[in-house]
Design a protein around this motif. Structure first.
Motif, PDB file in Angstrom:
ATOM      1  N   CYS A   1       6.867  -3.055   6.020  1.00 57.27           N
ATOM      2  CA  CYS A   1       5.718  -3.933   5.746  1.00 57.27           C
ATOM      3  C   CYS A   1       5.533  -4.191   4.259  1.00 57.27           C
ATOM      4  CB  CYS A   1       4.446  -3.308   6.301  1.00 57.27           C
ATOM      5  SG  CYS A   1       4.470  -3.027   8.085  1.00 57.27           S
ATOM      6  N   TYR A   2       6.195  -3.396   3.414  1.00 51.99           N
ATOM      7  CA  TYR A   2       5.987  -3.471   1.967  1.00 51.99           C
ATOM      8  C   TYR A   2       7.225  -4.030   1.252  1.00 51.99           C
ATOM      9  CZ  TYR A   2       2.108  -0.253   2.970  1.00 51.99           C
ATOM     10  OH  TYR A   2       0.975   0.335   3.458  1.00 51.99           O
ATOM     11  N   ASP A   3       8.040  -4.820   1.960  1.00 51.64           N
ATOM     12  CA  ASP A   3       9.273  -5.351   1.362  1.00 51.64           C
ATOM     13  C   ASP A   3       9.016  -6.187   0.117  1.00 51.64           C
ATOM     14  OD1 ASP A   3      11.016  -4.150   3.080  1.00 51.64           O
ATOM     15  OD2 ASP A   3      11.302  -5.878   4.389  1.00 51.64           O
ATOM     16  N   ALA A   4       7.927  -6.942   0.091  1.00 50.10           N
ATOM     17  CA  ALA A   4       7.578  -7.785  -1.065  1.00 50.10           C
ATOM     18  C   ALA A   4       6.200  -7.367  -1.565  1.00 50.10           C
ATOM     19  CB  ALA A   4       7.604  -9.258  -0.677  1.00 50.10           C
ATOM     20  N   PRO A   5       6.121  -6.260  -2.279  1.00 47.80           N
ATOM     21  CA  PRO A   5       4.804  -5.714  -2.646  1.00 47.80           C
ATOM     22  C   PRO A   5       3.977  -6.658  -3.509  1.00 47.80           C
ATOM     23  CG  PRO A   5       6.566  -4.617  -3.867  1.00 47.80           C
ATOM     24  CD  PRO A   5       7.227  -5.443  -2.803  1.00 47.80           C
TER      25      PRO A   5
END
Length: 224
Positions: free
Chosen positions: A216-220
């Motif tokens: 869910c945090y691939d593109a922070p």
């Protein structure tokens, strides 16, 4: 294991393993000679920021003095956006939002968060549970105070798993301090550069339940 994440003519972005000091100690030579040995070149490198010894993740090393000076200004002016991952224990007072407060040093050399806000540390975070008693946090520090993230999360009643300073009760049962410098974003020569690298060490970071949440945090940079 140390790894070169990106090689630019002006800088390296490397993966610093956990428990490697950026500065020379009696036990270790420091990160610069390790990188020089890794790339097979003794050309000078400049350390332009630091990570705590117990923190793994992305570290920038300048390859020439003009670039080191530029990075110095970028970090000083908070023009480099940083994102961290942490696994916490306990029940946090809140599960996302901002943590704001002045920081002061205590007698034992640790830091603590105050309620005052004269020159505060500011930390944004989101979190999600992945096992009972454990939460994966994505953290965006807006300031650069010493031990800022570690102190901020402790102030919520959810210290970082394995933190030897701020969570000594669970330190001995953990295989590492679960804090990782996950991503960087900054402008260089009029281009927006983004780098990210997930943690490579630690039983709980590598657990499938944590990996599923990490997706869910691939593109922070899109989450704050």
């Amino acid at each position: 294991m140390l790894e070169i994440i990106s090689e630019h003519p002006d800088f390296y972005v490397i993966y610093k393993p956990v428990n490697i000091s950026v500065h020379q100690t009696a036990e270790q030579p420091g990160i610069i000679p390790l990188v020089q040995q890794h790339v097979g070149c003794q050309a000078p490198l400049w350390l332009v920021h630091r990570l705590d010894q117990v923190t793994s993740g992305l570290l920038v090393l300048a390859r020439n003095q003009p670039s080191a000076q530029i990075f110095g200004r970028l970090f000083s002016d908070q023009q480099i956006t940083k994102y961290y991952l942490a696994i916490t224990t306990g029940r946090p007072k809140k599960k996302q939002g901002k943590i704001i407060g002045d920081m002061t040093k205590t007698r034992n050399g640790n830091w603590k968060l105050l309620h005052t806000k004269h020159n505060p540390a500011i930390t944004e975070f989101v979190s999600t549970g992945f096992l009972p008693g454990k939460r994966l946090c994505l953290i965006h520090p807006l300031t650069g105070k010493t031990h800022q993230i570690r102190v901020a999360l402790k102030s919520l009643g959810a210290p970082i798993l394995g933190d030897p300073r701020y969570s000594p009760k669970n330190h001995e049962s953990a295989d590492r301090c679960y804090l990782h410098a996950y991503a960087l974003q900054f402008n260089w020569q009029e281009k927006r550069l983004s780098y990210s690298c997930p943690p490579k060490e630690g039983h709980w970071f590598l657990a499938q339940t944590c990996q599923d949440k990490l997706a869910c945090y691939d593109a922070p940079w899109n989450l704050f």
